[in-house]
Design an enzyme around this catalytic site. Sequence first.
Site, PDB file in Angstrom:
ATOM      1  N   ASP A   1       0.868  -1.177   0.000  1.00  0.00           N
ATOM      2  CA  ASP A   1       0.000   0.000   0.000  1.00  0.00           C
ATOM      3  C   ASP A   1       0.905   1.228   0.000  1.00  0.00           C
ATOM      4  OD1 ASP A   1      -1.743  -2.121   0.552  1.00  0.00           O
ATOM      5  OD2 ASP A   1      -3.049  -0.875   1.788  1.00  0.00           O
TER       6      ASP A   1
ATOM      7  N   LYS B   1      -6.802   3.260  -3.588  1.00  0.00           N
ATOM      8  CA  LYS B   1      -7.219   3.276  -2.181  1.00  0.00           C
ATOM      9  C   LYS B   1      -7.455   4.712  -1.756  1.00  0.00           C
ATOM     10  CE  LYS B   1      -5.276   2.033   2.380  1.00  0.00           C
ATOM     11  NZ  LYS B   1      -4.136   1.351   3.053  1.00  0.00           N
TER      12      LYS B   1
ATOM     13  N   LYS C   1     -10.187   0.254  -2.643  1.00  0.00           N
ATOM     14  CA  LYS C   1     -10.118   0.043  -1.195  1.00  0.00           C
ATOM     15  C   LYS C   1     -10.420   1.342  -0.460  1.00  0.00           C
ATOM     16  CE  LYS C   1      -6.935  -1.277   2.560  1.00  0.00           C
ATOM     17  NZ  LYS C   1      -5.576  -1.779   2.914  1.00  0.00           N
TER      18      LYS C   1
END
Length: 336
Positions: free
Chosen positions: A168, A236, A272
């Site tokens: 991430d 995300k 996400k």
Amino acid sequence: MTETTKAVVPRATALEIFDGPVTDANLRRYLEGIPGVDAVGLEQRAAGLGTRSIKTSSKKWALDTIIGLIDLTTLEGADTPGKVRSLVAKAITPDASDPATPRVAAVCVYGDMVPYAVDALGSHHAHGTDSGINVAAVATAFPSGRASLAIKLSDTADAVDAGADEIDMVIDRGAFLAGRYGQVFDEIVAVKEACRRADGTYAHLKVILETGELNTYDNVRRASWLSILAGGDFIKTSTGKVSPAATLPVTLVMLEVVRDWHRLTGEKIGVKPAGGIRTSKDAIKYLVTVAETVGEEWLTPSLFRFGASSLLNDVLLQRQKMTTGHYSGADYVTID
């Protein structure tokens, strides 16, 4: 392109779209040519989706689906190997009173905690598949992203070498907001290459936009397109360290980009939302929004995740209520 990343190849479709090298000027022209977001219409649609209800007979399915889409997260400066092991134990057995409770999709930790997560998972480690629990690591000087590219790449490579299945990363919001789209693009491309393992496979790359700092829906849309063009496997919303974090309208913008990308290329990109989603009621709104925007086929761990720490406990309490007919106290689930 910067000298550091000239040899790195971005997503092939980006080269086709730009009919050659991806230059800063071409990126700016392309991204600023994307139609603006109708903010009023977007927020009305998000509000409408948020009021949708599901039948009681479907609620158990929804709760189980939410659990299976959670990246159970601990990202604190005081994290210890023991805390990570406890997190993994909860990921494997979310509710000791009900062995049928699904496992979460992944545990998300800082890079230096990856070896402890991998060791604690043992045979439950999914190794990048949907057949178990994956290990996600935040990288690239998370959460600020304020570091040199060399440090960001080393941060990423170290986590992958330690066994992280997913990375991430955070984008450089300062560069993006200043219009230096080429710099942001190059960094994502380079981080994607740093996700490459010795056997030639890649850890999945989730690109964190930190939407709370992007200020406008137009910027969220542009950053989403930029991240996908550069090679992100997921986009995300947030680090969870900035307010506002995930919101339904912002997530809807990102889902619409993913939908449009799929129509353009046939390729499926994940989304996400992370930070601020604490109740099953809120999470169900996201399930509805996903199903209505990109389709129910996205409700799988390979294409949708919730970044959360406290959400799991609320979902477990709701599941227990459906079984027993009454609400359990908070002490009926483990404290994260």
